[in-house]
Design a protein around this motif. Structure first.
Motif, PDB file in Angstrom:
ATOM      1  N   ARG A 106      61.785  67.754 -27.093  1.00 56.81           N
ATOM      2  CA  ARG A 106      63.147  67.843 -26.582  1.00 56.81           C
ATOM      3  C   ARG A 106      64.072  68.448 -27.625  1.00 56.81           C
ATOM      4  O   ARG A 106      64.881  69.324 -27.329  1.00 56.81           O
ATOM      5  CB  ARG A 106      63.665  66.456 -26.186  1.00 56.81           C
ATOM      6  CG  ARG A 106      63.605  66.178 -24.710  1.00 56.81           C
ATOM      7  CD  ARG A 106      64.401  64.969 -24.293  1.00 56.81           C
ATOM      8  NE  ARG A 106      64.121  63.754 -25.060  1.00 56.81           N
ATOM      9  CZ  ARG A 106      63.119  62.922 -24.826  1.00 56.81           C
ATOM     10  NH1 ARG A 106      62.265  63.167 -23.858  1.00 56.81           N
ATOM     11  NH2 ARG A 106      62.955  61.854 -25.556  1.00 56.81           N
ATOM     12  N   VAL A 107      63.934  67.995 -28.869  1.00 54.80           N
ATOM     13  CA  VAL A 107      64.763  68.529 -29.946  1.00 54.80           C
ATOM     14  C   VAL A 107      64.423  70.002 -30.168  1.00 54.80           C
ATOM     15  O   VAL A 107      65.306  70.849 -30.305  1.00 54.80           O
ATOM     16  CB  VAL A 107      64.588  67.717 -31.254  1.00 54.80           C
ATOM     17  CG1 VAL A 107      65.315  68.384 -32.410  1.00 54.80           C
ATOM     18  CG2 VAL A 107      65.081  66.299 -31.060  1.00 54.80           C
ATOM     19  N   ALA A 108      63.136  70.345 -30.177  1.00 56.32           N
ATOM     20  CA  ALA A 108      62.715  71.738 -30.384  1.00 56.32           C
ATOM     21  C   ALA A 108      63.257  72.643 -29.290  1.00 56.32           C
ATOM     22  O   ALA A 108      63.644  73.794 -29.556  1.00 56.32           O
ATOM     23  CB  ALA A 108      61.193  71.816 -30.461  1.00 56.32           C
ATOM     24  N   GLN A 109      63.319  72.160 -28.068  1.00 61.93           N
ATOM     25  CA  GLN A 109      63.812  72.975 -26.961  1.00 61.93           C
ATOM     26  C   GLN A 109      65.300  73.287 -27.084  1.00 61.93           C
ATOM     27  O   GLN A 109      65.770  74.272 -26.543  1.00 61.93           O
ATOM     28  CB  GLN A 109      63.513  72.306 -25.620  1.00 61.93           C
ATOM     29  CG  GLN A 109      62.031  72.408 -25.280  1.00 61.93           C
ATOM     30  CD  GLN A 109      61.660  71.612 -24.053  1.00 61.93           C
ATOM     31  OE1 GLN A 109      62.294  70.619 -23.706  1.00 61.93           O
ATOM     32  NE2 GLN A 109      60.591  72.045 -23.398  1.00 61.93           N
ATOM     33  N   THR A 110      66.028  72.468 -27.817  1.00 66.81           N
ATOM     34  CA  THR A 110      67.452  72.757 -28.026  1.00 66.81           C
ATOM     35  C   THR A 110      67.641  73.953 -28.952  1.00 66.81           C
ATOM     36  O   THR A 110      68.736  74.482 -29.054  1.00 66.81           O
ATOM     37  CB  THR A 110      68.217  71.551 -28.612  1.00 66.81           C
ATOM     38  OG1 THR A 110      67.758  71.292 -29.937  1.00 66.81           O
ATOM     39  CG2 THR A 110      68.053  70.311 -27.747  1.00 66.81           C
ATOM     40  N   LEU A 111      66.567  74.392 -29.606  1.00 65.62           N
ATOM     41  CA  LEU A 111      66.636  75.523 -30.533  1.00 65.62           C
ATOM     42  C   LEU A 111      66.531  76.850 -29.802  1.00 65.62           C
ATOM     43  O   LEU A 111      66.747  77.899 -30.388  1.00 65.62           O
ATOM     44  CB  LEU A 111      65.517  75.421 -31.578  1.00 65.62           C
ATOM     45  CG  LEU A 111      65.468  74.109 -32.363  1.00 65.62           C
ATOM     46  CD1 LEU A 111      64.192  74.046 -33.198  1.00 65.62           C
ATOM     47  CD2 LEU A 111      66.700  73.954 -33.241  1.00 65.62           C
ATOM     48  N   LEU A 112      66.170  76.820 -28.517  1.00 64.00           N
ATOM     49  CA  LEU A 112      65.997  78.053 -27.733  1.00 64.00           C
ATOM     50  C   LEU A 112      67.291  78.811 -27.571  1.00 64.00           C
ATOM     51  O   LEU A 112      68.341  78.277 -27.444  1.00 64.00           O
ATOM     52  CB  LEU A 112      65.435  77.722 -26.336  1.00 64.00           C
ATOM     53  CG  LEU A 112      64.034  77.171 -26.320  1.00 64.00           C
ATOM     54  CD1 LEU A 112      63.668  76.730 -24.917  1.00 64.00           C
ATOM     55  CD2 LEU A 112      63.031  78.202 -26.801  1.00 64.00           C
TER      56      LEU A 112
END
Length: 112
Positions: A106-112
């Motif tokens: 979830r946190v990684a997806q905010t980097l998109l």
């Protein structure tokens, strides 16, 4: 990056020995984004924290794909996984090792 967690770095032959496979298979795992490695300090090496009980951390591959989608290269993936993330309270790799895959992604997806 100075704030990354400390880890041993394994060469391709070291990884092959750890997972009881061949160096060629380890290279294929790198090509298939099951693992990521860095060449920053000479030969290709993989952080030892990417393994648990002699096996590749199962949640690593999907997390690598999310980070790749966000535009990260190998070194960027490694840096993000090893650097403490404020929203997680620890480095993402530590959360993955603790079984908190969904939270990390979830946190990684905010980097998109």
């Amino acid at each position: 990056m100075e704030d990354r967690i400390q880890t041993e770095w394994l060469s391709i032959p070291d990884v092959a020995e750890l997972i009881d496979d061949t160096p060629g298979r380890v290279r294929r795992l790198l090509d298939d984004n099951v693992l990521v490695a860095s060449r920053r300090e000479g030969p290709v090496k993989v952080p030892a924290v990417f393994f648990l009980d002699g096996e590749i951390l199962s949640s690593l591959r999907g997390t690598i794909f999310v980070l790749r989608d966000a535009g990260f290269d190998d070194d960027g993936v490694i840096d993000w996984l090893l650097t403490p993330e404020e929203s997680l309270g620890v480095a993402p790799i530590e959360s993955l090792r603790a079984g908190r895959k969904a939270e990390v992604r979830r946190v990684a997806q905010t980097l998109l």
